[in-house]
Design a protein around this motif. Structure first.
Motif, PDB file in Angstrom:
ATOM      1  N   ARG A 107     -10.711  13.009  23.059  1.00 39.56           N
ATOM      2  CA  ARG A 107     -11.370  13.388  21.811  1.00 39.56           C
ATOM      3  C   ARG A 107     -10.363  13.407  20.673  1.00 39.56           C
ATOM      4  O   ARG A 107      -9.145  13.417  20.896  1.00 39.56           O
ATOM      5  CB  ARG A 107     -12.068  14.740  21.946  1.00 39.56           C
ATOM      6  CG  ARG A 107     -11.131  15.899  22.191  1.00 39.56           C
ATOM      7  CD  ARG A 107     -11.902  17.187  22.408  1.00 39.56           C
ATOM      8  NE  ARG A 107     -10.996  18.256  22.783  1.00 39.56           N
ATOM      9  CZ  ARG A 107     -10.360  19.032  21.898  1.00 39.56           C
ATOM     10  NH1 ARG A 107     -10.553  18.880  20.605  1.00 39.56           N
ATOM     11  NH2 ARG A 107      -9.532  19.975  22.319  1.00 39.56           N
ATOM     12  N   VAL A 108     -10.907  13.377  19.479  1.00 44.95           N
ATOM     13  CA  VAL A 108     -10.061  13.454  18.290  1.00 44.95           C
ATOM     14  C   VAL A 108     -10.082  14.900  17.822  1.00 44.95           C
ATOM     15  O   VAL A 108     -11.145  15.433  17.491  1.00 44.95           O
ATOM     16  CB  VAL A 108     -10.583  12.517  17.190  1.00 44.95           C
ATOM     17  CG1 VAL A 108      -9.836  12.753  15.890  1.00 44.95           C
ATOM     18  CG2 VAL A 108     -10.428  11.065  17.626  1.00 44.95           C
ATOM     19  N   ALA A 109      -8.920  15.536  17.827  1.00 38.81           N
ATOM     20  CA  ALA A 109      -8.857  16.950  17.474  1.00 38.81           C
ATOM     21  C   ALA A 109      -8.719  17.140  15.967  1.00 38.81           C
ATOM     22  O   ALA A 109      -9.401  17.963  15.371  1.00 38.81           O
ATOM     23  CB  ALA A 109      -7.694  17.623  18.205  1.00 38.81           C
ATOM     24  N   GLU A 110      -7.841  16.380  15.374  1.00 36.92           N
ATOM     25  CA  GLU A 110      -7.674  16.463  13.927  1.00 36.92           C
ATOM     26  C   GLU A 110      -7.586  15.040  13.409  1.00 36.92           C
ATOM     27  O   GLU A 110      -7.134  14.141  14.114  1.00 36.92           O
ATOM     28  CB  GLU A 110      -6.357  17.149  13.550  1.00 36.92           C
ATOM     29  CG  GLU A 110      -6.136  18.524  14.105  1.00 36.92           C
ATOM     30  CD  GLU A 110      -4.694  18.943  13.851  1.00 36.92           C
ATOM     31  OE1 GLU A 110      -4.274  18.914  12.673  1.00 36.92           O
ATOM     32  OE2 GLU A 110      -3.987  19.279  14.811  1.00 36.92           O
ATOM     33  N   ALA A 111      -8.008  14.868  12.179  1.00 39.01           N
ATOM     34  CA  ALA A 111      -7.913  13.521  11.618  1.00 39.01           C
ATOM     35  C   ALA A 111      -7.798  13.608  10.117  1.00 39.01           C
ATOM     36  O   ALA A 111      -8.278  14.566   9.498  1.00 39.01           O
ATOM     37  CB  ALA A 111      -9.135  12.699  11.997  1.00 39.01           C
ATOM     38  N   GLU A 112      -7.157  12.613   9.577  1.00 36.65           N
ATOM     39  CA  GLU A 112      -7.016  12.588   8.128  1.00 36.65           C
ATOM     40  C   GLU A 112      -7.084  11.144   7.667  1.00 36.65           C
ATOM     41  O   GLU A 112      -6.395  10.281   8.196  1.00 36.65           O
ATOM     42  CB  GLU A 112      -5.664  13.201   7.749  1.00 36.65           C
ATOM     43  CG  GLU A 112      -5.520  13.422   6.262  1.00 36.65           C
ATOM     44  CD  GLU A 112      -4.145  13.973   5.942  1.00 36.65           C
ATOM     45  OE1 GLU A 112      -3.502  13.433   5.033  1.00 36.65           O
ATOM     46  OE2 GLU A 112      -3.725  14.939   6.625  1.00 36.65           O
ATOM     47  N   TRP A 113      -7.976  10.899   6.724  1.00 36.41           N
ATOM     48  CA  TRP A 113      -8.133   9.539   6.222  1.00 36.41           C
ATOM     49  C   TRP A 113      -7.115   9.271   5.128  1.00 36.41           C
ATOM     50  O   TRP A 113      -6.813  10.154   4.326  1.00 36.41           O
ATOM     51  CB  TRP A 113      -9.542   9.334   5.686  1.00 36.41           C
ATOM     52  CG  TRP A 113     -10.542   9.267   6.800  1.00 36.41           C
ATOM     53  CD1 TRP A 113     -11.299  10.295   7.260  1.00 36.41           C
ATOM     54  CD2 TRP A 113     -10.848   8.149   7.600  1.00 36.41           C
ATOM     55  NE1 TRP A 113     -12.072   9.883   8.312  1.00 36.41           N
ATOM     56  CE2 TRP A 113     -11.820   8.556   8.529  1.00 36.41           C
ATOM     57  CE3 TRP A 113     -10.407   6.832   7.634  1.00 36.41           C
ATOM     58  CZ2 TRP A 113     -12.349   7.699   9.479  1.00 36.41           C
ATOM     59  CZ3 TRP A 113     -10.938   5.968   8.569  1.00 36.41           C
ATOM     60  CH2 TRP A 113     -11.901   6.398   9.485  1.00 36.41           C
ATOM     61  N   ALA A 114      -6.647   8.068   5.074  1.00 29.91           N
ATOM     62  CA  ALA A 114      -5.644   7.702   4.081  1.00 29.91           C
ATOM     63  C   ALA A 114      -6.151   6.555   3.230  1.00 29.91           C
ATOM     64  O   ALA A 114      -6.941   5.732   3.692  1.00 29.91           O
ATOM     65  CB  ALA A 114      -4.337   7.306   4.772  1.00 29.91           C
ATOM     66  N   GLY A 115      -5.704   6.501   2.027  1.00 32.76           N
ATOM     67  CA  GLY A 115      -5.955   5.333   1.190  1.00 32.76           C
ATOM     68  C   GLY A 115      -6.920   5.562   0.058  1.00 32.76           C
ATOM     69  O   GLY A 115      -6.849   4.894  -0.960  1.00 32.76           O
ATOM     70  N   VAL A 116      -7.867   6.491   0.238  1.00 34.36           N
ATOM     71  CA  VAL A 116      -8.862   6.693  -0.808  1.00 34.36           C
ATOM     72  C   VAL A 116      -8.449   7.880  -1.661  1.00 34.36           C
ATOM     73  O   VAL A 116      -8.060   8.928  -1.138  1.00 34.36           O
ATOM     74  CB  VAL A 116     -10.251   6.933  -0.200  1.00 34.36           C
ATOM     75  CG1 VAL A 116     -11.282   7.135  -1.293  1.00 34.36           C
ATOM     76  CG2 VAL A 116     -10.627   5.765   0.670  1.00 34.36           C
ATOM     77  N   GLY A 117      -8.521   7.683  -2.971  1.00 37.06           N
ATOM     78  CA  GLY A 117      -8.176   8.774  -3.878  1.00 37.06           C
ATOM     79  C   GLY A 117      -9.421   9.294  -4.575  1.00 37.06           C
ATOM     80  O   GLY A 117     -10.510   9.277  -4.006  1.00 37.06           O
ATOM     81  N   ASP A 118      -9.255   9.711  -5.795  1.00 38.20           N
ATOM     82  CA  ASP A 118     -10.376  10.251  -6.547  1.00 38.20           C
ATOM     83  C   ASP A 118     -10.944   9.133  -7.417  1.00 38.20           C
ATOM     84  O   ASP A 118     -10.606   9.001  -8.579  1.00 38.20           O
ATOM     85  CB  ASP A 118      -9.896  11.439  -7.389  1.00 38.20           C
ATOM     86  CG  ASP A 118     -11.070  12.162  -8.023  1.00 38.20           C
ATOM     87  OD1 ASP A 118     -12.219  11.918  -7.579  1.00 38.20           O
ATOM     88  OD2 ASP A 118     -10.848  12.949  -8.955  1.00 38.20           O
ATOM     89  N   GLY A 119     -11.773   8.294  -6.811  1.00 40.36           N
ATOM     90  CA  GLY A 119     -12.379   7.201  -7.557  1.00 40.36           C
ATOM     91  C   GLY A 119     -11.566   5.925  -7.537  1.00 40.36           C
ATOM     92  O   GLY A 119     -11.886   4.970  -8.217  1.00 40.36           O
ATOM     93  N   HIS A 120     -10.522   5.888  -6.740  1.00 42.42           N
ATOM     94  CA  HIS A 120      -9.712   4.669  -6.666  1.00 42.42           C
ATOM     95  C   HIS A 120      -9.195   4.513  -5.250  1.00 42.42           C
ATOM     96  O   HIS A 120      -9.342   5.399  -4.415  1.00 42.42           O
ATOM     97  CB  HIS A 120      -8.552   4.743  -7.661  1.00 42.42           C
ATOM     98  CG  HIS A 120      -7.682   5.952  -7.467  1.00 42.42           C
ATOM     99  ND1 HIS A 120      -6.688   5.999  -6.530  1.00 42.42           N
ATOM    100  CD2 HIS A 120      -7.719   7.175  -8.079  1.00 42.42           C
ATOM    101  CE1 HIS A 120      -6.115   7.188  -6.564  1.00 42.42           C
ATOM    102  NE2 HIS A 120      -6.725   7.924  -7.486  1.00 42.42           N
TER     103      HIS A 120
END
Lengths: 507, 266
Positions: free
Chosen positions: B207-220
């Motif tokens: 299973r995935v315990a923690e995850a963090e998406w990268a690359g997307v900012g606030d509208g960009h």
């Protein structure tokens, strides 16, 4: 002496490249006119002229390069039209074909009616032509070219018919030149020379030309044998009401088909199964065969085909009225060279996999188990086609570029149909995108399919996509967004006409 | 004939006398030496652990089903045990990654295996292809219907991994039958979805315990990847590792270094 019907299409090299007789046009090879249309001929264009001279005489001349392939290819349609009436057609060269006329004339009620019938059939197929009947191919060709659309030269009248023709029709320029200088200007005068002396002076080829001039044939028409029809067919009377009955017949037909192909040392790449229903409907499907299907496997495929047909109908039995006939036809016959496993590259469906697939297809129908094929497209769902195992992958994958395609890693969840979503800004209003791709307000909350609203932590977009803008029926305008929520979900959203959808989930 | 025998003896380690056919070469052929070949084949680091955990005498079933290199640190032994039932929870990418691992590295001679995906019409084929799967070796059964155990049974007998989202709560008889078939044929059954959790006798849970998406900012920006902590729980004990699932190029790779734990400074 055999009677021959010749069908001659005037100026075929010009017709084959798509120039009709009314347009002045010429086909050139090596800088000289190889053939020209009748309109061009009227303007003074002749075979063998240099292109420059031809264009001087006829300034609006359409000039094309000679295309030997197209000539052969398009003539196939003429041959088909003739073969529909009289089988065993010999193609002499593109533009001229011949059939033995004796039996056909008896069948169609006389040589003149046969001539007119064949001519009409070819004209109906869209090609101008002349048809002539005479003793031997040489006379028949000239008969087809004479008059308004060919004539019938009565049996035994070939020599008299040929006599007034100039020597140039023999298509032997050197011989014609020599004979001219000897004072012989017509075929009749040439034919009057004693044949022994002609052979002694002009050799074998001269003797052959002499035979032609006298209305004798150098060789009989040698028609190519028509390809054997290996397809097998079974009629059901009364129409078969149960699939079992059809499948049983299919097994027998398949055995018959395989026997026929084996007799010719052939196998087929694909097998076309056609079932006709009592209400006139026809169900046609191609199955990959490659010599690997047994009679039983063919029967099984017939069963799947029938069950696939019945699936969309609500009431199973009476709607389709029963199967009236069933036909199995091999597609793309190739010499049987035995099975050969792929060495590398494409992975073939191994026997083990095929067995599992057969079992699943027997349970769920032919479309139950698919193999994905990556094709072109913009959305993540559009880029994958699911092809039922055993079918051919779609031909002609459209290639890009695909402006508006989302790059980066592909989403792991791609619902078959987009799920609706509600995307709202901080004040609770639905987020909109203007025609100039301006976002009304940053999205603050996303609720998927009526679920709980998730807070948006990051977003990117819009990526506008305008598809089929040239076709008002299919035109679509969409804008895509990527949104990451506080719950750790990342969505690919699309807004179209003010409505939001989840196209895919990065999960 | 003698020539080939001497070559074979060379393969097990006893050097044949310089091309001369010898009695020694002929003798080295059967029995003990072929076991030696097998031993050396399984002597790879990845297979060692799995080998150790198997009943003695069943050397063939000690085969493993490979996973993507990026997941080898998480999965106990660096590979899935053939004939085991695995559950993936929380992240569809994990299931896709298991499929991609088998499709790329599994099968006969590790040239690429076949996978079946049952009951998942939303399976991301592009994502699998991005992780290294070969789409033409995937068999998708989107709507298995009520007879899904029969469908899975047919697949288990011939493919290397079946990813299944059971459409209904599994009945006890179906579970026993499928588990036995999986064990017999050395396939791996990977379960997902709400009914997958009810499957008894799962040997490994990812299973995935923690995850963090990268690359997307606030509208960009553009989604470039996800750094996830994948946890494996099961008989081999708990393990976890940070993995790019997926990375910027769509593949699964182990995160370069363990992320330092955040601590209060100053």
């Amino acid at each position: 002496m055999s009677r021959v019907l010749a069908v001659w299409c005037p100026d075929w090299p010009v017709t084959a490249v798509g120039v009709d007789a009314a347009t002045p046009g010429a086909v050139v090879a090596d800088g000289r006119v190889a053939a020209c249309s009748s309109a061009a001929r009227a303007a003074g264009v002749r075979r063998g002229q240099r292109v420059r001279d031809a264009q001087r005489r006829c300034p609006d001349l359409v000039v094309r390069d000679r295309d030997g392939d197209a000539e052969g290819r398009r003539f196939e349609r003429v041959v088909e039209a003739v073969a529909a009436l009289v089988p065993k057609v010999e193609v002499v060269r593109p533009g001229l074909c011949a059939v033995p006329a004796r039996g056909a004339a008896r069948f169609y009620g006389g040589e003149e009616s046969l001539r007119v019938l064949v001519q009409d059939a070819v004209v109906e197929a869209g090609f101008d032509c002349g048809a002539g009947i005479a003793d031997g191919l040489f006379a028949a060709e000239l008969a087809a070219r004479s008059g308004g659309g060919g004539i019938v030269v009565p049996a035994g009248g070939a020599a008299a018919f040929l006599a007034p023709y100039p020597l140039s029709v023999l298509d032997r320029p050197e011989l014609a030149d020599l004979l001219q200088r000897l004072g012989i200007r017509t075929l009749g005068a040439f034919a009057a020379l004693p044949s022994g002396h002609v052979a002694g002076r002009f050799g074998a080829d001269g003797a052959l030309a002499h035979r032609l001039a006298r209305g004798e044939e150098p060789r009989p028409v040698a028609p190519a044998p028509a390809a054997a029809d290996l397809s097998v067919r079974e009629e059901f009377d009364p129409p078969a009401a149960h699939a079992e009955q059809v499948v049983f017949a299919a097994k027998r037909l398949a055995a018959e088909l395989h026997e026929g192909m084996a007799a010719g040392g052939l196998t087929c790449v694909r097998l076309e199964v056609t079932a006709g229903f009592a209400d006139g409907g026809v169900l046609r499907r191609l199955w990959r065969h490659e010599g690997a299907l047994s009679a039983l496997a063919v029967a099984e495929r017939v069963r799947w085909q029938l069950s696939a047909w019945r699936a969309p109908e609500e009431a199973a039995d009476a709607v389709w009225g029963g199967v009236a006939w069933l036909e199995l036809a091999p597609d793309q016959l190739v010499p049987d060279e035995g099975g050969q496993q792929a060495l590398w590259g494409r992975s073939t469906v191994t026997e083990r996999i095929a067995r599992a697939v057969d079992r699943i297809q027997a349970l769920l129908g032919h479309r139950g188990v698919t193999r994905p094929v990556v094709t072109g497209g913009r959305g993540p769902g559009e880029q994958v086609a699911r092809v039922p195992v055993g079918d051919l992958p779609p031909a002609g994958v459209p290639d890009g570029p695909w402006p508006g395609r989302i790059e980066g890693p592909a989403p792991a969840v791609v619902p078959p149909a987009p799920r609706s979503a509600a995307v709202t800004d901080a004040s609770g209003e639905t987020v909109g995108v203007s025609a100039r791709c301006a976002v009304s307000a940053p999205p603050a909350h996303v609720a998927v399919a009526g679920g709980r609203a998730e807070r948006v932590t990051a977003w990117a977009g819009p990526w506008p996509v305008a598809e089929y803008w040239w076709d008002p029926e299919r035109a679509r305008r969409r804008a895509r967004f990527q949104v990451v929520t506080a719950e750790g979900h990342a969505y690919l959203l699309a807004v179209e006409g003010g409505r939001w959808h989840v196209e895919a989930v990065y999960e | 004939m003698a020539e080939s025998a001497s070559v074979r003896s060379g393969a097990v380690g006893s050097p044949a006398a310089g091309g001369a056919p010898s009695r020694d070469g002929l003798r080295a052929d059967p029995g003990a030496s072929s076991v030696g070949v097998l031993r050396s084949a399984f002597g790879r680091p990845g297979a060692a652990l799995a080998h150790a955990g198997v009943r003695p005498g069943s050397a063939v079933s000690a085969e493993t089903v490979p996973v993507l290199p990026g997941l080898r640190d998480v999965v106990p032994g660096g590979a899935l045990r053939a004939g085991s039932v695995v559950e993936v929870d929380g992240s569809a990418s994990l299931g896709v990654a298991l499929v991609a691992g088998v499709s790329r590295h599994g099968g006969v001679e590790r040239q690429g295996g076949w996978c079946g995906v049952v009951g998942m019409p939303d399976f991301g084929v592009l994502a699998a292809a991005g992780m290294g799967a070969e789409p033409e070796r995937l068999l998708l059964v989107d709507e298995p219907g009520e007879r899904w155990p029969d469908v899975v049974a047919a697949l288990v007998e011939s493919v290397d991994l079946v990813l299944l989202r059971p459409p209904a709560a599994p009945a006890g008889a179906a579970v026993r039958r499928l588990s036995a078939l999986v064990r017999k044929h050395g396939c791996v059954l990977a379960l997902s979805g709400p009914y997958g959790r009810q499957w008894p006798g799962v040997q490994l849970r990812l299973r995935v315990a923690e995850a963090e998406w990268a690359g997307v900012g606030d509208g960009h920006g553009l989604l470039s990847g996800r750094l996830a902590r994948v946890v494996a729980e099961g008989r081999g004990g708990g393990r976890s590792a940070w993995v790019w699932l997926p990375g910027p190029d769509g593949t699964v790779t182990a995160a370069a270094a363990a992320r330092p734990a955040l601590e209060v400074v100053g």
